[in-house]
Design an enzyme around this catalytic site. Structure first.
Site, PDB file in Angstrom:
ATOM      1  N   CYS B  55       3.081  -9.214 -14.690  1.00  0.00           N
ATOM      2  CA  CYS B  55       2.877  -8.108 -14.010  1.00  0.00           C
ATOM      3  C   CYS B  55       1.224  -7.650 -14.355  1.00  0.00           C
ATOM      4  O   CYS B  55       0.691  -8.264 -15.118  1.00  0.00           O
ATOM      5  CB  CYS B  55       3.577  -6.852 -14.496  1.00  0.00           C
ATOM      6  SG  CYS B  55       3.516  -6.709 -16.399  1.00  0.00           S
ATOM      7  N   ALA B  58       0.300  -6.963 -17.703  1.00  0.00           N
ATOM      8  CA  ALA B  58      -0.010  -8.501 -18.562  1.00  0.00           C
ATOM      9  C   ALA B  58      -1.415  -8.652 -18.177  1.00  0.00           C
ATOM     10  O   ALA B  58      -2.031  -9.298 -19.315  1.00  0.00           O
ATOM     11  CB  ALA B  58       0.948  -9.507 -18.153  1.00  0.00           C
ATOM     12  N   ARG B  89      -1.271 -14.533 -26.833  1.00  0.00           N
ATOM     13  CA  ARG B  89      -2.146 -15.278 -25.818  1.00  0.00           C
ATOM     14  C   ARG B  89      -3.179 -16.105 -26.650  1.00  0.00           C
ATOM     15  O   ARG B  89      -3.982 -16.945 -25.873  1.00  0.00           O
ATOM     16  CB  ARG B  89      -2.928 -14.297 -24.698  1.00  0.00           C
ATOM     17  CG  ARG B  89      -2.675 -14.759 -23.298  1.00  0.00           C
ATOM     18  CD  ARG B  89      -3.287 -13.872 -22.411  1.00  0.00           C
ATOM     19  NE  ARG B  89      -4.771 -14.299 -22.212  1.00  0.00           N
ATOM     20  CZ  ARG B  89      -5.012 -15.141 -21.148  1.00  0.00           C
ATOM     21  NH1 ARG B  89      -4.019 -15.746 -20.413  1.00  0.00           N
ATOM     22  NH2 ARG B  89      -6.245 -15.292 -21.106  1.00  0.00           N
ATOM     23  N   HIS B 187      -5.972  -7.659 -13.613  1.00  0.00           N
ATOM     24  CA  HIS B 187      -7.476  -8.340 -13.859  1.00  0.00           C
ATOM     25  C   HIS B 187      -8.610  -7.380 -13.326  1.00  0.00           C
ATOM     26  O   HIS B 187      -9.299  -6.912 -13.846  1.00  0.00           O
ATOM     27  CB  HIS B 187      -7.674  -9.705 -13.604  1.00  0.00           C
ATOM     28  CG  HIS B 187      -6.568 -10.527 -13.916  1.00  0.00           C
ATOM     29  ND1 HIS B 187      -6.181 -11.897 -13.105  1.00  0.00           N
ATOM     30  CD2 HIS B 187      -5.851 -10.955 -15.187  1.00  0.00           C
ATOM     31  CE1 HIS B 187      -5.395 -12.578 -13.981  1.00  0.00           C
ATOM     32  NE2 HIS B 187      -4.994 -11.762 -15.264  1.00  0.00           N
TER      33      HIS B 187
END
Lengths: 462, 537
Positions: B55, B58, B89, B187
């Site tokens: 999503c 994230a 991550r 992003h």
């Protein structure tokens, strides 16, 4: 490591968490639903929820974790997710063909108030297939609550009392434990000659064998017929107040199956209680096979007591697991001085009782003074440890930062363990699980003693 | 190896009819006789499909903001979202002042039912206060999760008030999980925020070293950016900032002084590179530090950009030195890998980058795709003007920048730019498609069902993807390599990274464990005997 954490404890009253010791409800519901045979868990929310839960469960079990999502967009969030869920149900049965879809909600769909039962009612469900649901608002409780809620929903959807006469069988609700634990609990129950239905049962699903073929719905899991038949059992044994007792209570309410809630059978006392409960319910004497195991465990505890007696320990994780571990380390003569769970503890008098009261009773009886907290976080635990150091830390992988920062050994127990393997196959419950825990605990302490010993004090025999 | 349209139709036939049509547009069998082939990307995943996508949250907090080490990142929401982006991550970071490195911390407002009902603004403000009191960080970010937008918490107002109260930057990001169609939306939200609120805030007007550069879209997974930096610094570049691997507020605020921006992950950051060019006149160069050839090409292109003969020479010296060191190692692994085939399905640019590294090992990529890329990542930037903006992209706010009156400086003359553009990817990316062989397949947002079907059809020797597929594929007896988390190994970038990757992939092929899948009793009948003239003995 964690160099920004100081010893100086400043009171935090916001209710926010720094380095949490819990996660949210839906992942627990997803895990529980995997314990139904032929079931695909479905996350009704944004894609990220499903992705995160699958990622985390996969990392813990190192096995495929299959689940689908309603893939919410902004439009669905404004207009409701009914269309998404109905489309999802249709697509899932057509493409993946499970027997059952187990829908759980998320904070998104709880906040907008999607009415899941009504959406399911109007969905296209093929003949012989089933869609069940549970509500798992992420802003209530923890992953343990989610596991409990999905398990309770299994009772709501499946359990049926088809006869007034109860069968000579026991329902066992294992709680949020690994498939290795579920297998061990089943072995003990079989040894007690008690016919049983375990639900949920993730063994054979998230510890499936390598065969060269991928099966989306592996052999394991409680079947629909078994789930229905839980209503005919003469007793339910719920292992763990937080993860298991709610479903047991519901079975009693719905099908008049009396419930017994026990501690997760970690360590000698809790395993004794589990066997004594079965012994009483089925009037079957504990067989020599298990008496021998118990004797071996006591033998080990006694023979090696000097490895761990008097050592101080901090324990964190899920409430049922932490309670069991606390009781066990006390029976080893250890001193659990910091005990914490991230899961809210439940007020006195509430259905799940109080974590803090339970633990206090245990440590008080042993005369150990301890910091105890529910709804706590690892920042607090770390500050406690800085203030009063311990010889050993027991908890999940997330404890490794503190273990490194304070240079204390960590024994990994509970969920999630992301940095070691095989743990999900091996039990910590039962007498054999207790032996394994002693091996882990004394191994960690002795490795540390070896590491720190001067050459002249380095021992061959310990 | 190629599949036919017919075979593709058969796979898609399992879908409901609307979905069939939809998925068909996301799958392209590469065929040069068709001219420029188009692929649909960055559109919704159908509900019920088992996708690898995540999503916006994230993408925002998990990917872009998380690696910024001197900021405390607060997740405003129920506990899960913060928990899953805590150390998950592998974006590594180290600091000279470890008390200002918050990479191993996870902060959540831990919203409860009462916060959903009565609003969570006060709680957020209090959590910010507690973070300042306990950590005294350089700056703070606040990332929103799904319920925050739904209940209408004004995180911008809370952040603004906190900033005034504490005198440190507090940045708010409205990256609710339902926004957009994948991590890509996040992003954008994160990078736009950093462009708007951080880059250019610093006082630095000129870099102190020679050849100052920023590295954009490099997240230091498994230490990738450290390996790249080792080589770049050895050649003589000054790295002003990395966005955002091992990055910091302190460095990012002066990113405007760079003379060149490198773009590693085109998907997550190309728009920022464009904005930096508009605002400060700094061109960007598409680089690819995955694979030996990719690394060499990138280094040579950088040297050409600066055009300094000394730099060109130094670049060649370093390349020669590194090659001499790693080539024998690569050769040994190539012997194990040669002739094999791979699927390569990763998030953004890695689905393309790793194909080159596979090729260097003699492994053909027969199917590749991206989880959350856009059409330009497949087809090249020339298609950007043709990309239709749908409702899902429209609700991601766009940031418009203008030339900075004081700091804008043309780094190259327009003539020089035009000349360089003819042979280096300056402000350009050609996408995955041109690098793929005839008959290979591109799949956007590959899902579980298609994964299984394509594996049955193409029987790859290795599957490069993420954790959610890994054990599915391995159960089929095929080694799976995680390209998101590198199976906890790395670095995989640069020269040393190529060797690490080659070693790990070879290990996947050579592991004796695959030999034990079939138990001996499945290969031998229980009762054995011999047949003689009288019948069974």
């Amino acid at each position: 490591m964690l160099d920004a954490t100081t010893k100086d404890i400043k009171e935090r009253t916001s209710g926010g968490m720094i380095n949490p010791a819990k996660t949210c409800q839906p992942i627990g519901a997803m895990y529980a639903a995997l314990g139904i045979h032929g079931c695909l868990p479905h996350s009704h929310g944004s894609q990220g929820c499903c992705s995160f839960h699958r990622m985390h469960l996969t990392r813990h079990f190192r096995d495929p974790i299959m689940a689908s999502t309603s893939s919410f967009t902004e439009g669905a969030s404004v207009f409701g997710g009914g269309a998404n869920l109905k489309t999802a149900i249709k697509t899932i049965f057509q493409v993946y063909n499970p027997d059952i879809i187990a829908v759980h909600t998320t904070c998104l769909t709880e906040t907008i108030g999607d009415d899941i039962p009504n959406i399911i009612k109007t969905a296209e469900i093929p003949e012989g297939k089933l869609v069940i649901h549970t509500n798992t608002p992420s802003y209530v409780g923890s992953h343990v609550t989610g596991f409990s809620n999905m398990t309770k929903s299994m009772v709501n959807y499946f359990s049926e009392a088809t006869s007034d006469v109860k069968k000579e069988q026991v329902n066992i609700i294992p709680g949020f434990v690994n498939p290795g634990d579920m297998r061990e609990i089943k072995r003990l129950t079989r040894a007690m000659n008690a016919p049983f239905i375990m639900f949920p049962d993730t063994s054979g699903v998230v510890d499936s064998p390598m065969t060269g073929e991928f099966n989306m719905f592996p052999k394991g899991g409680t079947t629909q017929a078994e789930l229905a038949d839980t209503g005919n059992s003469k007793i339910t044994v719920a292992l763990g107040r937080f993860a298991a007792s709610d479903a047991a209570g519901q079975l009693d309410k719905k099908c008049k199956v009396p419930a017994v809630t026990l501690k997760t059978p970690i360590g000698i006392k809790a395993t004794d209680s589990f066997l004594m409960t079965l012994r009483k319910a089925f009037a079957y004497e504990v067989p020599y096979e298990l008496e021998e195991e118990r004797g071996q465990l006591v033998d080990i505890m006694t023979d090696t007591h000097f490895h761990f007696h008097g050592k101080s320990v901090a324990i964190f994780g899920d409430p049922d697991i932490v309670t069991g571990m606390t009781e066990f380390v006390l029976s080893l003569g250890m001193k659990p001085i910091h005990i914490l769970t991230g899961t809210p503890g439940g007020a006195v008098g509430s259905a799940v009782g109080s974590f803090e009261d339970d633990i206090k009773e245990l440590v008080d009886m042993a005369g150990v003074k301890a910091n105890i907290q529910a709804s706590g976080d690892l920042f607090t635990l770390h500050q406690w440890i800085k203030t009063k150091p311990v010889d050993l830390l027991i908890g999940t992988t997330y404890g490794k930062y503190i273990a490194r920062a304070e240079d204390i050994p960590l024994v990994r127990v509970g969920f999630p363990v992301l940095d070691r393997s095989v743990h999900s196959y091996m039990p910590i419950v039962g007498y054999r699980g207790a032996m394994r825990l002693i091996e882990m605990i004394s191994g960690a302490l002795l490795d540390r003693q070896d590491r720190d010993a001067a050459d002249e004090d380095f021992e061959l025999v310990m | 190896m190629a599949i036919t349209e017919q075979q593709l139709e058969e796979i898609l036939a399992k879908y409901p009819s609307k979905l069939q049509k939809n998925r068909k547009k996301h799958i392209v069998i590469n065929d040069s006789s068709c001219g420029a082939q188009t692929i649909e990307a960055n559109t919704r995943t159908a509900p019920g499909i088992i996708t690898n996508r995540g999503c916006a949250y994230a993408g925002c907090k998990g990917v872009v903001l998380g690696p910024l080490k001197d900021m405390v990142h607060i997740t405003h929401g129920p506990i899960g979202c913060a928990f899953y982006t805590w150390g998950a991550r592998r974006n590594k970071a180290k600091s000279d002042d470890p008390t200002q490195n918050f990479i191993n911390y996870c902060v959540s407002t831990n919203m409860q039912e009462s916060d959903i009902v009565f609003g969570g603004e006060k709680k957020l403000a209090k959590v910010i206060d507690e973070v300042v009191e306990n950590f005294h960080p350089t700056a703070i970010t606040v990332s929103a999760t799904c319920p925050v937008g739904l209940i209408g918490d004004d995180i911008n107002a809370v952040a603004k008030a906190a900033q005034e109260r504490h005198g440190i930057p507090v940045l708010a990001f409205s990256c609710e999980g339902y926004k957009g169609v994948s991590q890509s939306a996040g992003h954008h939200i994160a990078n736009n925020g950093l462009m708007d609120k951080v880059i250019g805030v610093g006082d630095l007007e000129k870099a102190s070293g020679k050849y100052p550069i920023n590295m954009l879209g490099e997240y230091n997974i498994g230490g990738d950016s450290w390996e790249i930096e080792r080589v770049l610094e050895d050649i003589g570049y000054e790295i002003i900032s990395v966005m955002t691997g091992d990055g910091s507020y302190e460095k990012l605020k002066n990113a405007h002084v760079a003379e060149l921006n490198l773009v590693q992950c085109h998907r997550s950051i190309n728009y920022i590179a464009e904005m930096l060019e508009i605002k400060y006149g700094t061109p960007w160069l598409k680089v690819n530090f995955i694979g030996v050839n990719g690394t060499i090409d990138s280094l040579r292109n950088m040297a050409q950009y600066f055009g300094d003969p000394e730099l060109v020479q130094r670049t060649e010296d370093v390349i020669a030195r590194e090659l001499a060191r790693i080539e024998p190692l690569m050769e040994q692994y190539k012997k194990i890998c040669e002739g094999k085939t791979a699927f390569c399905f990763v998030g953004g640019s890695r689905g393309h980058h790793y194909q080159g590294l596979f090729a260097e090992l003699g492994i053909d990529t027969v199917l590749a795709g991206y989880e959350f890329a856009h059409r330009d990542d497949y087809e090249g930037r020339q298609v950007i003007p043709d990309i239709k903006t749908d409702a899902d992209s429209k609700n991601i706010p766009e940031l418009h920048v203008e030339q900075d009156p004081n700091r804008f400086k043309l780094k190259l003359s327009p003539e020089k730019m035009a000349e360089l553009k003819t042979h280096i990817p300056l402000s350009y990316y050609a996408g995955m498609h041109v690098d793929m062989n005839e008959g290979t397949i591109m799949v956007d947002d590959l899902n579980h069902y298609e994964t299984e079907e394509f594996i049955k059809l193409l029987k790859p020797d290795i599957f490069a993807s993420g954790i959610k597929d890994k054990y599915v594929v391995q159960k089929m007896g095929i080694p799976a390599k995680q390209i998101h988390s590198y199976d906890y190994s790395g670095p995989y970038a640069g020269f040393n990274g190529a060797v690490n990757f080659a070693r790990d992939v070879s290990m996947g092929f050579a592991s004796p464990t695959w030999n034990f899948i079939v138990p001996p009793w499945k290969e031998e009948p229980l009762l054995t005997g011999s047949v003689n003239e009288e019948g069974v003995a």
